[in-house]
Design a protein around this motif. Structure first.
Motif, mmCIF file in Angstrom:
data_model
loop_
_atom_site.group_PDB
_atom_site.id
_atom_site.type_symbol
_atom_site.label_atom_id
_atom_site.label_comp_id
_atom_site.label_asym_id
_atom_site.label_seq_id
_atom_site.Cartn_x
_atom_site.Cartn_y
_atom_site.Cartn_z
ATOM 1 N N MET A 225 0.982 -1.106 -0.026
ATOM 2 C CA MET A 225 -0.033 0.078 -0.009
ATOM 3 C C MET A 225 0.842 1.339 -0.193
ATOM 4 O O MET A 225 0.572 2.165 -0.753
ATOM 5 N N LEU A 226 2.043 1.206 0.762
ATOM 6 C CA LEU A 226 3.012 2.476 0.879
ATOM 7 C C LEU A 226 3.392 2.688 -0.596
ATOM 8 O O LEU A 226 3.527 3.995 -1.097
ATOM 9 N N SER A 227 3.768 1.621 -1.337
ATOM 10 C CA SER A 227 4.405 1.611 -2.564
ATOM 11 C C SER A 227 3.430 2.194 -3.536
ATOM 12 O O SER A 227 3.687 2.985 -4.698
ATOM 13 N N VAL B 287 -1.313 6.931 -5.801
ATOM 14 C CA VAL B 287 -2.809 6.466 -5.502
ATOM 15 C C VAL B 287 -3.254 6.770 -3.959
ATOM 16 O O VAL B 287 -2.428 6.275 -3.072
ATOM 17 N N PHE B 288 -4.059 7.545 -3.723
ATOM 18 C CA PHE B 288 -4.521 8.181 -2.287
ATOM 19 C C PHE B 288 -3.139 8.367 -1.454
ATOM 20 O O PHE B 288 -2.930 8.095 -0.393
ATOM 21 N N SER C 137 -0.445 8.286 2.778
ATOM 22 C CA SER C 137 0.741 7.420 2.712
ATOM 23 C C SER C 137 1.723 7.879 3.938
ATOM 24 O O SER C 137 2.362 6.830 4.377
ATOM 25 N N PRO C 138 1.714 9.036 4.421
ATOM 26 C CA PRO C 138 2.369 9.109 5.760
ATOM 27 C C PRO C 138 2.007 8.232 6.895
ATOM 28 O O PRO C 138 2.390 7.690 7.711
ATOM 29 N N ALA C 139 0.587 8.240 7.061
ATOM 30 C CA ALA C 139 0.085 7.350 7.949
ATOM 31 C C ALA C 139 0.367 5.906 7.824
ATOM 32 O O ALA C 139 0.908 5.109 8.696
ATOM 33 N N ILE C 140 0.103 5.502 6.620
ATOM 34 C CA ILE C 140 0.770 4.228 6.199
ATOM 35 C C ILE C 140 2.119 3.706 6.531
ATOM 36 O O ILE C 140 2.503 2.601 7.169
#
Length: 204
Positions: free
Chosen positions: A159-161, A168-169, A173-176
């Protein structure tokens, strides 16, 4: 004190330094330079290591973040190494040893050098391979709860990638990234605790 507990203690020692780094961050995010302070849902880990905060002020979080990352990466590197040594020699155990330690080394270098983007990609790739190796070892040992948690971390990494490289969204990304930092460390620590008192021999 049991020597086996040292990596766990070092990992726990990183927590107050992460909190101090966040507390001392002046402000600004990649989307809004006018925000005050640090947000675990809007600031990337790397924001803590820049000479200047994203609002243009001197980044007073940097020294705390450096210590936090050093403790974090060192403890996980040792745990990856010792986890691999707790299993009988195999391709999977060697994979965990090489790529787990490598992921942490590259992660530390990534936040302390200008080559952040390239080294982050290398670190993430190494981490993905190490996770797969650990999942193989855990599946052979019938540690299915740990397999589930490890699979969750692999999903977070994917998901981070997708959010950072695939745009995408991106706002998630910071929270992930921070969730992966926390969940990944907890998973490795739990696996380490589980194998630290027994030598496991599993056929390939």
């Amino acid at each position: 004190m049991n020597k086996r507990s040292i990596p766990i203690i070092v990992l726990l020692l990183s927590i107050p330094f992460w909190l101090l780094a966040a507390w001392n961050y002046p402000g600004g995010t990649s989307w809004d330079a006018t925000t005050d302070g640090f947000s675990f849902t809007a600031n990337y880990v790397s924001a803590l290591f820049q000479p200047l905060a994203l609002n243009g002020m001197t980044n007073t979080a940097r020294s705390f973040a450096f210590v936090a990352m050093l403790l974090y990466a060192t403890s996980l590197s040792v745990m990856f190494w010792l986890i691999s040594a707790s299993y009988s020699k195999s391709i999977a155990s060697k994979t965990v040893q090489i790529f787990g330690v490598g992921a942490m080394v590259y992660a530390f270098i990534a936040v302390t050098t200008p080559m952040h983007n390239l080294l982050t990609i290398i670190s993430a790739s190494f981490l993905a391979i190490a996770i797969v190796g650990m999942l193989v070892l855990l599946q052979r040992a019938a540690e299915y709860k740990q397999v589930l948690l490890g699979s969750f971390n692999l999903l977070l990494l994917a998901m981070l990638s997708a959010t950072t490289k695939g745009n995408v969204f991106v706002e998630l990304s910071p929270a992930i990234e921070w969730l992966l930092f926390l969940s990944g460390a907890v998973w490795v620590a739990l696996v380490y605790i589980g194998v630290s008192s027994v030598k496991i021999s599993i056929p390939e």
